[in-house]
Design a protein around this motif. Structure first.
Motif, PDB file in Angstrom:
ATOM      1  N   PHE A  58      55.875  44.761  39.016  1.00 38.38           N
ATOM      2  CA  PHE A  58      55.003  45.112  40.136  1.00 38.38           C
ATOM      3  C   PHE A  58      54.533  43.841  40.824  1.00 38.38           C
ATOM      4  O   PHE A  58      54.343  42.802  40.187  1.00 38.38           O
ATOM      5  N   GLY A 107      50.218  38.956  44.660  1.00 37.29           N
ATOM      6  CA  GLY A 107      51.296  37.967  44.529  1.00 37.29           C
ATOM      7  C   GLY A 107      50.824  36.547  44.244  1.00 37.29           C
ATOM      8  O   GLY A 107      51.643  35.630  44.155  1.00 37.29           O
ATOM      9  N   THR A 108      49.530  36.336  44.064  1.00 34.46           N
ATOM     10  CA  THR A 108      49.028  34.956  43.950  1.00 34.46           C
ATOM     11  C   THR A 108      49.398  34.280  42.631  1.00 34.46           C
ATOM     12  O   THR A 108      49.406  33.054  42.555  1.00 34.46           O
ATOM     13  N   LEU A 138      52.177  35.865  40.502  1.00 33.44           N
ATOM     14  CA  LEU A 138      53.589  36.174  40.259  1.00 33.44           C
ATOM     15  C   LEU A 138      54.527  35.312  41.115  1.00 33.44           C
ATOM     16  O   LEU A 138      55.548  34.806  40.625  1.00 33.44           O
ATOM     17  N   SER A 176      44.110  40.834  43.396  1.00 31.65           N
ATOM     18  CA  SER A 176      43.653  42.197  43.103  1.00 31.65           C
ATOM     19  C   SER A 176      42.983  42.246  41.728  1.00 31.65           C
ATOM     20  O   SER A 176      43.178  41.367  40.880  1.00 31.65           O
ATOM     21  N   ASP A 208      38.219  34.290  35.086  1.00 34.56           N
ATOM     22  CA  ASP A 208      36.755  34.353  35.060  1.00 34.56           C
ATOM     23  C   ASP A 208      36.287  35.806  35.068  1.00 34.56           C
ATOM     24  O   ASP A 208      35.411  36.189  34.298  1.00 34.56           O
TER      25      ASP A 208
HETATM   26  C1  LIG Z   1      45.465  27.794  42.846  1.00 30.32           C
HETATM   27  C2  LIG Z   1      44.896  28.962  42.089  1.00 30.32           C
HETATM   28  C3  LIG Z   1      43.640  28.836  41.492  1.00 30.32           C
HETATM   29  C4  LIG Z   1      43.093  29.907  40.777  1.00 30.32           C
HETATM   30  N1  LIG Z   1      41.868  29.771  40.171  1.00 30.32           N
HETATM   31  C5  LIG Z   1      41.370  30.796  39.428  1.00 30.32           C
HETATM   32  C6  LIG Z   1      40.125  30.678  38.744  1.00 30.32           C
HETATM   33  O1  LIG Z   1      39.452  29.639  38.797  1.00 30.32           O
HETATM   34  N2  LIG Z   1      39.699  31.746  38.017  1.00 30.32           N
HETATM   35  C7  LIG Z   1      40.402  32.901  37.940  1.00 30.32           C
HETATM   36  O2  LIG Z   1      39.965  33.836  37.271  1.00 30.32           O
HETATM   37  N3  LIG Z   1      41.594  33.036  38.556  1.00 30.32           N
HETATM   38  C8  LIG Z   1      42.075  32.022  39.292  1.00 30.32           C
HETATM   39  N4  LIG Z   1      43.287  32.161  39.911  1.00 30.32           N
HETATM   40  C9  LIG Z   1      44.119  33.309  39.582  1.00 30.32           C
HETATM   41  C10 LIG Z   1      43.967  34.470  40.511  1.00 30.32           C
HETATM   42  O3  LIG Z   1      42.703  35.083  40.265  1.00 30.32           O
HETATM   43  C11 LIG Z   1      45.107  35.416  40.138  1.00 30.32           C
HETATM   44  O4  LIG Z   1      46.300  34.812  40.574  1.00 30.32           O
HETATM   45  C12 LIG Z   1      44.952  36.776  40.769  1.00 30.32           C
HETATM   46  O5  LIG Z   1      43.795  37.413  40.297  1.00 30.32           O
HETATM   47  C13 LIG Z   1      46.158  37.647  40.486  1.00 30.32           C
HETATM   48  O6  LIG Z   1      46.052  38.831  41.244  1.00 30.32           O
HETATM   49  P1  LIG Z   1      47.271  39.276  42.189  1.00 30.32           P
HETATM   50  O7  LIG Z   1      46.903  40.603  42.745  1.00 30.32           O
HETATM   51  O8  LIG Z   1      47.626  38.217  43.166  1.00 30.32           O
HETATM   52  O9  LIG Z   1      48.415  39.424  41.077  1.00 30.32           O
HETATM   53  P2  LIG Z   1      49.999  39.319  41.255  1.00 30.32           P
HETATM   54  O10 LIG Z   1      50.393  37.891  41.316  1.00 30.32           O
HETATM   55  O11 LIG Z   1      50.492  40.233  42.292  1.00 30.32           O
HETATM   56  O12 LIG Z   1      50.432  39.928  39.845  1.00 30.32           O
HETATM   57  C14 LIG Z   1      50.096  39.288  38.630  1.00 30.32           C
HETATM   58  C15 LIG Z   1      50.722  40.117  37.493  1.00 30.32           C
HETATM   59  O13 LIG Z   1      50.066  41.371  37.383  1.00 30.32           O
HETATM   60  C16 LIG Z   1      50.992  42.448  37.511  1.00 30.32           C
HETATM   61  N5  LIG Z   1      50.252  43.499  38.202  1.00 30.32           N
HETATM   62  C17 LIG Z   1      49.489  43.344  39.334  1.00 30.32           C
HETATM   63  N6  LIG Z   1      48.825  44.478  39.585  1.00 30.32           N
HETATM   64  C18 LIG Z   1      49.163  45.371  38.600  1.00 30.32           C
HETATM   65  C19 LIG Z   1      48.787  46.710  38.295  1.00 30.32           C
HETATM   66  N7  LIG Z   1      47.919  47.382  39.059  1.00 30.32           N
HETATM   67  N8  LIG Z   1      49.337  47.308  37.208  1.00 30.32           N
HETATM   68  C20 LIG Z   1      50.214  46.637  36.424  1.00 30.32           C
HETATM   69  N9  LIG Z   1      50.613  45.380  36.670  1.00 30.32           N
HETATM   70  C21 LIG Z   1      50.079  44.749  37.732  1.00 30.32           C
HETATM   71  C22 LIG Z   1      52.184  41.870  38.244  1.00 30.32           C
HETATM   72  O14 LIG Z   1      53.391  42.538  37.891  1.00 30.32           O
HETATM   73  C23 LIG Z   1      52.184  40.427  37.714  1.00 30.32           C
HETATM   74  O15 LIG Z   1      52.838  40.385  36.474  1.00 30.32           O
HETATM   75  C24 LIG Z   1      43.835  31.120  40.659  1.00 30.32           C
HETATM   76  C25 LIG Z   1      45.089  31.244  41.278  1.00 30.32           C
HETATM   77  C26 LIG Z   1      45.620  30.183  41.986  1.00 30.32           C
HETATM   78  C27 LIG Z   1      46.969  30.348  42.630  1.00 30.32           C
END
Ligand SMILES: Cc1cc2nc3c(=O)[nH]c(=O)nc-3n(C[C@H](O)[C@H](O)[C@H](O)COP(=O)(O)OP(=O)(O)OC[C@H]3O[C@@H](n4cnc5c(N)ncnc54)[C@H](O)[C@@H]3O)c2cc1C
Ligand code: SF4
Length: 338
Positions: free
Chosen positions: A27, A31-32, A34, A108, A164
């Motif tokens: 999924f 995308g931040t 993955l 997300s 966090d």
């Molecule tokens: C430069 C940088 C700094 C960051 N700093 C922090 C920080 O200080 N603290 C912190 O907590 N986070 C930090 N993050 C992380 C950020 O919070 C996560 O990347 C983000 O929360 C992931 O959410 P997304 O929706 O983009 O996930 P995605 O990248 O889309 O997915 C991540 C994973 O989750 C799966 N997935 C997503 N949604 C679902 C669902 N509903 N059901 C099942 N599987 C799912 C995907 O298949 C994938 O494997 C940082 C990220 C970056 C790039």
């Protein structure tokens, strides 16, 4: 970057059908995490199933007086939602301590739960890593391990969970709702993430063909006495060396209820029920907080570069509990950026 197919899920059942039909699919939500992993060749999904348009962006009251947060609610929308700011400020504070405003607008709730470790060897495909390639070894144990675990590590992996948001959810005793081929079920937050033991490749107990649909918060939000304290190398845009979510229920000078969870110290958000029990019934004073901190760290073990985190965590627990007791949580001043 590898070639991959891209499809969109029509509804939640379709998302589960599509992921069940293709063992190499993943999924994608914000995308931040993955996409970074794909660019680094750590994740190689042959198919991305876009779930970002599914109707999972609501925040609703539950019959029990809590809140149900859809898995696609963006981190920023969650942190600035009036019910979260007023009733669960610990969660708002933890989310705003993470990443950057732009990232939080994309990230997300479900994706945050499943973000992967920030161990540098996990991202470096030229090095052995049991989490990336089971059985290949752990480069961090004898390598650069400054950010690694001091609690619950194994001989296979000493990585930490970087979130966090999840530290606050652990303290608040959230529940994760999921849907898979067999239907829906709920997972207690404490059972969602795993310790590495012999299978560090598995971060959570979610099955690969299940989708997270929601996170549920119970009614008690500890809005009067809470603190999320994040200690990191830079004041913003850095992952935690150690973080503490502390929440207290206080009557007079006496602690009636306590929650304590740590981030940056273990493979999962580290909640310690015995330390919480030590706090209950006691006066909210420094000696009580020190006893609780010593209890949390009683089995801590450092490696060559991260032993400093044991004292850091002990002091952070005392400081977070002190801030929570005095009703002066560490403030997060980030303004919403649309
Ligand atoms: C430069 C940088 C700094 C960051 N700093 C922090 C920080 O200080 N603290 C912190 O907590 N986070 C930090 N993050 C992380 C950020 O919070 C996560 O990347 C983000 O929360 C992931 O959410 P997304 O929706 O983009 O996930 P995605 O990248 O889309 O997915 C991540 C994973 O989750 C799966 N997935 C997503 N949604 C679902 C669902 N509903 N059901 C099942 N599987 C799912 C995907 O298949 C994938 O494997 C940082 C990220 C970056 C790039
Ligand atoms: S700590 Fe875990 S993620 Fe890091 S190199 Fe070792 S096995 Fe890989």
């Amino acid at each position: 970057m590898i070639d991959f197919h891209y499809t969109r899920a029509a509804d939640i059942a379709d998302a589960v059908r599509q992921i069940s039909a293709d063992p190499s699919a993943k999924f994608i939500a914000g995308g931040t995490n993955l996409i970074d992993l794909m660019k680094d060749d750590v994740e190689r999904p042959a198919r991305l199933i876009d779930i970002s348009r599914l109707p999972l962006r609501g925040i609703e009251e539950t019959a029990g007086g809590g809140l149900r947060i859809g898995a696609l609610v963006a981190n920023s929308d969650l942190a600035y939602h009036p019910s979260i700011e007023q009733r669960y400020p610990l969660l708002a504070s933890a989310i705003l301590a993470g990443a950057s405003a732009q990232l939080r607008n994309m990230a997300s709730t479900g994706g945050n739960l499943l973000q992967r470790t920030r161990c540098a060897y996990f991202y470096d495909t030229a090095t052995p890593c049991n989490k990336r390639q089971p059985g290949s070894g752990c480069s961090a144990i004898g390598g650069l391990n400054r950010i690694h675990a001091i609690l619950g590590a194994s001989e296979a992996c000493i990585a930490t969970h970087p979130s966090d948001m999840c530290v606050a959810l652990a303290a608040l005793d959230a529940t994760i709702h999921v849907m898979g081929p067999a239907g829906t079920h709920a997972i207690a937050f404490s059972d969602f993430h795993r310790l590495p033991e012999g299978t560090p490749q598995r971060d959570t107990n979610l099955e690969r063909n299940e989708i997270i649909t929601a996170v549920e918060l119970p009614s008690q939000g500890f809005a009067a006495n809470y603190s999320y304290l994040k200690i990191r190398d830079r004041l913003s845009y850095a992952f935690a060396l150690v973080s503490v979510a502390a929440a207290l229920e206080i009557e007079g000078d006496t602690i009636k209820g306590a929650r304590l969870a740590l981030g940056g110290v273990a493979h999962k958000p580290w909640r310690d029920l015995s330390a919480e029990a030590l706090l209950c019934g006691q006066n909210a004073e420094p000696s009580t907080f020190t006893r609780a901190a010593n209890a949390v760290l009683r089995n801590a073990k450092g490696f060559e570069h991260n032993a400093f985190k044991i004292d850091l965590a002990r002091n952070a627990v005392v400081r977070a509990l002190t801030q929570a007791a005095s009703g002066t949580p560490q403030s997060q001043s980030s303004k919403k950026i649309a």
